[in-house]
Design an enzyme around this catalytic site. Structure first.
Site, PDB file in Angstrom:
ATOM      1  N   ASP A 195       0.850  -1.191   0.000  1.00 33.27           N
ATOM      2  CA  ASP A 195       0.000   0.000   0.000  1.00 33.27           C
ATOM      3  C   ASP A 195       0.885   1.241   0.000  1.00 33.27           C
ATOM      4  O   ASP A 195       0.638   2.204   0.725  1.00 33.27           O
ATOM      5  CB  ASP A 195      -0.920  -0.031   1.219  1.00 33.27           C
ATOM      6  CG  ASP A 195      -1.944   1.103   1.217  1.00 33.27           C
ATOM      7  OD1 ASP A 195      -2.118   1.736   0.166  1.00 33.27           O
ATOM      8  OD2 ASP A 195      -2.544   1.372   2.274  1.00 33.27           O
ATOM      9  N   LEU A 196       1.949   1.200  -0.798  1.00 37.35           N
ATOM     10  CA  LEU A 196       2.890   2.313  -0.853  1.00 37.35           C
ATOM     11  C   LEU A 196       2.280   3.474  -1.638  1.00 37.35           C
ATOM     12  O   LEU A 196       1.891   3.313  -2.789  1.00 37.35           O
ATOM     13  CB  LEU A 196       4.202   1.870  -1.496  1.00 37.35           C
ATOM     14  CG  LEU A 196       4.972   0.790  -0.726  1.00 37.35           C
ATOM     15  CD1 LEU A 196       6.157   0.297  -1.533  1.00 37.35           C
ATOM     16  CD2 LEU A 196       5.430   1.326   0.622  1.00 37.35           C
ATOM     17  N   GLU A 197       2.221   4.643  -1.023  1.00 37.08           N
ATOM     18  CA  GLU A 197       1.598   5.806  -1.650  1.00 37.08           C
ATOM     19  C   GLU A 197       2.588   6.940  -1.881  1.00 37.08           C
ATOM     20  O   GLU A 197       2.190   8.061  -2.196  1.00 37.08           O
ATOM     21  CB  GLU A 197       0.430   6.291  -0.782  1.00 37.08           C
ATOM     22  CG  GLU A 197      -0.656   5.237  -0.604  1.00 37.08           C
ATOM     23  CD  GLU A 197      -1.814   5.711   0.267  1.00 37.08           C
ATOM     24  OE1 GLU A 197      -1.863   6.914   0.588  1.00 37.08           O
ATOM     25  OE2 GLU A 197      -2.670   4.877   0.616  1.00 37.08           O
ATOM     26  N   HIS A 198       3.876   6.640  -1.746  1.00 31.77           N
ATOM     27  CA  HIS A 198       4.889   7.692  -1.898  1.00 31.77           C
ATOM     28  C   HIS A 198       5.969   7.275  -2.885  1.00 31.77           C
ATOM     29  O   HIS A 198       7.143   7.563  -2.703  1.00 31.77           O
ATOM     30  CB  HIS A 198       5.507   8.032  -0.536  1.00 31.77           C
ATOM     31  CG  HIS A 198       4.502   8.470   0.486  1.00 31.77           C
ATOM     32  ND1 HIS A 198       3.966   9.743   0.511  1.00 31.77           N
ATOM     33  CD2 HIS A 198       3.895   7.790   1.490  1.00 31.77           C
ATOM     34  CE1 HIS A 198       3.097   9.833   1.497  1.00 31.77           C
ATOM     35  NE2 HIS A 198       3.036   8.663   2.109  1.00 31.77           N
ATOM     36  N   GLN A 236      -7.613   1.755  -4.879  1.00 28.57           N
ATOM     37  CA  GLN A 236      -8.359   2.661  -4.006  1.00 28.57           C
ATOM     38  C   GLN A 236      -9.186   3.630  -4.855  1.00 28.57           C
ATOM     39  O   GLN A 236      -8.640   4.563  -5.441  1.00 28.57           O
ATOM     40  CB  GLN A 236      -7.396   3.453  -3.127  1.00 28.57           C
ATOM     41  CG  GLN A 236      -6.505   2.621  -2.237  1.00 28.57           C
ATOM     42  CD  GLN A 236      -5.521   3.472  -1.457  1.00 28.57           C
ATOM     43  OE1 GLN A 236      -5.740   4.666  -1.223  1.00 28.57           O
ATOM     44  NE2 GLN A 236      -4.417   2.868  -1.054  1.00 28.57           N
TER      45      GLN A 236
END
Length: 567
Positions: free
Chosen positions: A391-394, A451
């Site tokens: 769930d890496l968002e960066h 998402q």
């Protein structure tokens, strides 16, 4: 002047005129002194060879974003370091040079020092698109080398540089040689068969900027990496593949032919047979943010996959740990582990989620990939987790994240559950790092639950713009993944469990169920209707089980039975 000198000089002048006339008579002219063509005197100007020829206080060569070729410089200032990269180039005394580079990201500076005249610099305040910086300088009368440089600014985020040029007369150092035609790729393998696709991978070729994929002698794809997924194939059919390497000089011979066969029809649940064919995924919060505080034993029984949120990073790049938050009510870690074991005994999969809105794990090297795999496997052994959720968002580096996940899979075995929860922007095309990672690990991937929230309007697979909150938004964006190479069993719909679960993008359970029906059965659609149905669609995901409980488990009570009742 005496008479004899005057006659002699007139004879010389007449002789010169006659000589010039003779040259013209036979179609020739007197040529001026030849001048060498200007060239780019910088070496490794596109960072195709990493940081060779450059001296950098911080930085690395990355494969995306790039302006040209297959690589660019990424450098991130930190503390008192402005992430400076420099190179000393040979110049011709007294000559004028044009200094230019393409930049993207945060503040970027470009300059030249030690010119022997006036040192110069220019800068960009930052841009989300590639922007060219240009300036000129003149070398001093005795200057034979000049330092050119680029850097960011203190406290700012990363900047990118590509295709730098110091254009002018050769100062004796020459320029990079023109690329030769690359050699044929080696190591071509076929893996990850589904009923309609096969994965290809091969070894990198020095000097190659792209690769052509051939199926049965016909070119079907061109990619910049060393892997590809060929889709649109027939079930239970054998195909022959070859790959060639290419650059500006031309295309290599094709590789040896390798064959692969697709699966004979619906493959069922795909990787990890312990997960149901149609599954409900929920994130469990290891913190208290106002949602119902739960222990794992209290998570609604409708959830098939429970993602424990989140692992924490350490000072070692790639390494993760898990710290149980006392705020969730456990008096000791043993009780938490016992709850994991009980959920698994009930047929559920409990996995550790990595990332989230505030979490970040750095994976940008072989060492960090190995550190991730080792530490994630250690958590699986210690707590009994069935696998991991990404769930890496960066930012994601597909090369090293793929390596990390494959190393982890080799340790954990075929029953490892691997899920992903990218943001909508991360799955807009197969060229994004997240999508490339998903395709690269397709043979071990359980599900991608994109998402569908906190994103605003996005493009669907038909090229039209769709707004959050509609069945069209859910179906048209899922279509991108379904038609982009993922198996339907690897695609899920991720939504908030309540209006408080996300800043935007909440849809009622009825709309979620309509989207599931539209994709699997062809009914319940809005204005967008896919060209075909995907009965093997995996299911749905929500953030979070805690927000679901806050709303009386309304989401899981409505969506769970619908998911489990899909064809």
């Amino acid at each position: 002047m005496d008479r004899q000198q005057s006659i002699s000089r007139r004879r010389v002048a007449v002789s010169a005129v006659l000589t010039a006339a003779a040259l013209v008579a036979v179609g020739m002219t007197a040529a001026p002194n030849a001048q060498a063509a200007d060239l780019n005197v910088a070496k490794n100007a596109g960072f195709e060879s990493g940081l060779a020829n450059w001296t950098c206080t911080a930085g690395t060569s990355v494969s995306t974003p790039v302006h040209g070729g297959t690589a660019a410089l990424k450098a991130t200032p930190a503390g008192q370091d402005n992430a400076r990269c420099s190179q000393t180039v040979a110049v011709k005394p007294g000559a004028t040079y044009t200094l230019s580079a393409w930049t993207q990201g945060s503040y970027a500076y470009l300059g030249a020092s030690g010119t022997g005249t006036t040192d110069v610099s220019t800068w960009s305040p930052g841009s989300t698109e590639w922007k060219q910086l240009t300036t000129t300088f003149k070398a001093g009368p005795s200057t034979k080398s000049v330092t050119v440089y680029t850097h960011g600014w203190y406290g700012q985020s990363a900047y990118y540089v590509d295709d730098l040029s110091v254009f002018g007369p050769d100062g004796g150092g020459g320029t990079d040689p023109e690329p030769g035609i690359p050699t044929a790729p080696a190591g071509l393998t076929v893996s990850g068969p589904t009923a309609s696709s096969l994965n290809l991978s091969w070894s990198a070729v020095t000097g190659a900027s792209s690769y052509h994929v051939y199926r049965g002698g016909t070119k079907v794809q061109t990619v910049t990496g060393t892997s590809a997924t060929v889709t649109g194939l027939s079930a239970n059919t054998s195909y022959d593949f070859q790959v060639s390497a290419a650059n500006a000089a031309g295309e290599s011979p094709k590789s040896a032919t390798v064959s692969g066969r697709t699966n004979p029809g619906d493959t069922g649940p795909g990787p990890n047979p312990n997960v149901p064919k149609h599954a409900l995924t929920g994130y469990w919060q290891n913190f208290n943010n106002g949602a119902t505080v739960q222990k794992l034993r209290d998570v609604q029984a409708q959830y098939d996959i429970i993602a424990v949120s989140f692992a924490d990073s350490t000072t070692t790049p790639g390494q993760i740990v898990f710290n149980l938050d006392p705020a969730v009510g456990y008096t000791n870690v043993a009780d938490f582990k016992a709850d994991i074991a009980a959920k698994k005994q009930a047929g559920k999969s409990v996995i550790i989620s990595v990332g989230g809105e505030k979490g970040n794990v750095t994976l940008n090297s072989d060492a960090s990939a190995t550190a991730f795999a080792n530490s994630a496997y250690q958590l699986m052994q210690e707590y009994g987790f069935n696998g991991v959720d990404i769930d890496l968002e960066h930012g994601v580096n597909s090369t090293y994240l793929t390596k990390a996940l494959r190393q982890l899979s080799a340790k954990a075995g075929a029953n490892m559950v691997l899920t992903m929860a990218p943001q909508t922007i991360d799955m807009q095309s197969t060229g994004t790092e997240y999508f490339k990672t998903a395709l690269a690990v397709k043979d071990i991937l359980t599900v991608v639950n994109m998402q569908y929230y906190n994103s605003g309007s996005m493009l669907g697979c038909d090229g039209k713009v769709y707004s959050q909150g509609s069945v069209d938004f859910l179906t048209a964006l899922a279509c991108i993944q379904l038609e982009g190479g993922l198996d339907p069993s690897q695609v899920g719909i991720g939504v908030p469990a309540s209006t408080r679960g996300a800043g935007s993008g909440y849809v009622s359970p009825a709309i979620v169920n309509n989207a599931l029906d539209c994709l699997t059965k062809g009914n319940g659609c809005g204005n967008f209707k896919p060209t075909k149905t995907y009965p093997a669609l995996r299911g749905a995901m929500t953030w979070s089980t805690n927000w679901d409980a806050t709303a009386g488990n309304a989401w899981s009570n409505a969506v769970g039975p619908h998911v489990h009742g899909l064809p």
